[in-house]
Structures are given as C-alpha cells and as structure tokens.
Design a protein around this motif. Structure first.
Motif, PDB file in Angstrom:
ATOM      1  N   GLN A 153      -1.889  -9.436  -3.039  1.00 41.43           N
ATOM      2  CA  GLN A 153      -3.201  -8.795  -3.105  1.00 41.43           C
ATOM      3  C   GLN A 153      -4.287  -9.716  -2.576  1.00 41.43           C
ATOM      4  O   GLN A 153      -4.059 -10.906  -2.302  1.00 41.43           O
ATOM      5  N   TYR A 191      -7.341  -5.243  -3.948  1.00 44.97           N
ATOM      6  CA  TYR A 191      -6.664  -4.555  -2.855  1.00 44.97           C
ATOM      7  C   TYR A 191      -5.204  -5.000  -2.838  1.00 44.97           C
ATOM      8  O   TYR A 191      -4.896  -6.142  -2.500  1.00 44.97           O
ATOM      9  N   ALA A 236      -7.852  -2.910   2.882  1.00 42.73           N
ATOM     10  CA  ALA A 236      -7.670  -4.349   2.660  1.00 42.73           C
ATOM     11  C   ALA A 236      -7.836  -5.157   3.935  1.00 42.73           C
ATOM     12  O   ALA A 236      -8.313  -6.299   3.896  1.00 42.73           O
TER      13      ALA A 236
END
Length: 323
Positions: free
Chosen positions: A103, A199, A221
C-alpha cells in the motif's frame, strides 16, 4: 467539563483486521474479544473513531470535545493556528499476524483534493518481531512508473520491493507516496498524521471467510506514488539514557526515544501537546496535580499548557511525540 487539564489517558479503540492476531492482548493486555485484532487506536479524532478519556475529572469526554473546548491550551498556540480544532495525529499499536497489503498513502495536497483529509506520513517503531519477520519499505532499486506498472500487470510486484528483516527497536520513516507493508509477525507502534486514507495496490491474492477479495485502488494509487524517493527510510538514532534522543523530525511530527532509569524533569518548550507511548517497562508521569503510571503498550497525552512535569522509572522506554 471542569476547566483544568491534566495528563489524559484514553480508551483504546480496537480494530479487527483480516491480518490481525492476538499480541495486543497477550503483550499489552488490550481488552480484545477476538483472535484477529490488528490495531489499537490509542489517540484518535478520526470521525466515528474518536478517543474517549478514561481517567480523572474529564473521564467520558471525547478528545474532540476537549480540543473544541480548550483549543490552544491542549494543542499549543502554533498548532491551533495551523490546524484549528483538528487534532493532527493518529497514534496506534499494530499487530500483524499475517502480511498487510502492499500500500501507500497520498500526500496532503492529493488527500485534501480527493478526500478532504490530511495526507498520511507515518513512522514505525518495532516493539517485537518473530524470527525472520520483515517489513516492506520502498523499492529494491530504481523504479519508474512504467516499470512499476509492468510488474503490477504481470503479478511480479514483489520482485521489485525492498524487504527488511527487523528486530525490536528498529525504526522506519514512511513518507506519503512511499510503497510499504508490515510483514507477518511484527508488533509495532505507529505515529501518523490524522488520516485513514490507504491506497491498496496488492493483497497477496487472499480472500476473506466469504471468498471475497479486498478492494484494490490501483486506478488512483498511481498518482500518489513518489518514484524519486531515495532509500533513507530506516532511521539510526542515539540511545543516551534519561534524555530525549531524536528519531524523526518532519513537518508533521517529531519523535524522540527516551530510556529512563531514574527521575528526569521535563519542560515543554515546544508549544505543543506531548504524547508518550510506553514501549517497554513502565513510567510514572508526575505533575503538580497528578501522578499517572503507564506501562508497555499504553499511551498518555500531556496538554500543551502543562509546561513542567517529571518522568520517573526504574526501567522504562518511551516514544515522545509532539508537533
């Protein structure tokens, strides 16, 4: 509410996660009622997850209520001018029984535009790690947008990520835009901006008990990545006893490490609240009007208008955080 502030302790907000475990209860005595608790939110004003005081005359009041009432007395004048009635930090302990997703988080500009939120720059202090446990932070070489997208498409993203084996005391600074993940077997303290925006770009192809995968955010993202970041994320810091040893200082927070085996006076010159996270042993915080003990896995907030106090311990370690 009475009109005097004092060191504040809050009820932990426990979060079940698909990757969570039982260490928060086993190591810190958190009141878990599940075998997959991944996070203990220690200090939060995230909507629907606002911390509530559990000690003293202000017991039962939320942190947001206190910020609204006491403003700069709690936050510090410069923080109040900068953030208004928004508390700028979110403080957590995290237990990863399994790997978290790969992430990253948006910066202030992007988060404000998309989510009307702060961005999310954060740091980690490893409190315990199983054998061969690791963190993913950044890439293992120079990576541009095209290279990243190729590996994402080919399901080979892990080939270009940087894996670091970790041990207790290791510390990492995760700027907004840096790809990262907490690995299985790691228990850590996390200090971050007040934001719950993540994200998720890869989740190890896992499914929940109903056979569903978690949502990925690759479409948005890609604009949040900072591919120019250098590999300066692991932080070396001094450990002089009975003194504040700086770990991280950035526009969003400063974090110091303090190892205590005596009584030390503190004078707040920061024009900020101070948060102490106990990462080992126990420490007593003494003010003119109160004495409060915190133990490993506990957190306390010292309002900005308390200028002089003392820290006392025969053997304790703290993270000292302010803005």
């Amino acid at each position: 509410m009475k009109n005097s502030l004092y060191p504040l302790v809050f009820q932990p907000i426990l979060k079940e996660k698909i990757w969570g475990g039982e260490k928060l209860e086993e190591h810190f005595n958190k009141p878990a009622h599940s075998k997959n608790v991944g996070e203990s939110w220690e200090i939060s004003t995230v909507p629907n997850d606002v911390s509530v005081v559990v000690n003293g005359d202000l017991k039962g009041n939320s942190l947001q209520d206190l910020v609204n009432k006491y403003t700069f007395k709690l936050l510090g004048e410069k923080n109040w001018k900068r953030f208004g009635n928004e508390f700028p930090l979110l403080i957590k302990f995290i237990d990863a029984k399994e790997d978290l997703s790969i992430q990253l988080h948006p910066n202030d500009e992007l988060a404000k535009k998309r989510h009307n939120s702060f961005g999310k720059t954060e740091m980690w202090y490893v409190m315990q790690a199983d054998k061969d446990a690791n963190l993913i932070v950044g890439f293992n070489g120079d990576v541009d947008k095209e290279t990243y997208l190729k590996h994402l498409k080919n399901n080979t993203l892990t080939e270009i990520l940087n894996f670091d084996k970790v041990k207790e005391g290791d510390t990492y600074f995760i700027e907004a835009g840096r790809v990262h993940a907490i690995g299985a077997g790691v228990l850590l303290a996390e200090i971050q901006q007040t934001s719950d925006i993540t994200y998720r770009v890869y989740d190890w192809d896992r499914v929940d008990v109903h056979g569903n995968t978690r949502e990925l955010h690759n479409d948005i993202a890609i604009d949040a990545f900072d591919f120019k970041m250098v590999n300066d994320f692991k932080i070396d810091y001094k450990k002089h006893k009975n003194a504040s040893n700086k770990i991280v200082s950035c526009p969003f927070f400063t974090t110091n490490f303090i190892e205590i085996n005596s009584e030390i006076p503190k004078h707040n010159t920061y024009d900020s609240f101070i948060i102490y996270m106990c990462v080992d042993g126990n420490v007593e915080i003494l003010t003119n009007g109160s004495n409060t003990m915190i133990s490993k896995g506990e957190t306390i907030l010292i309002p900005a208008n308390i200028k002089d106090f003392r820290l006392k311990s025969a053997s304790g370690r703290l993270l000292e955080v302010y803005v």
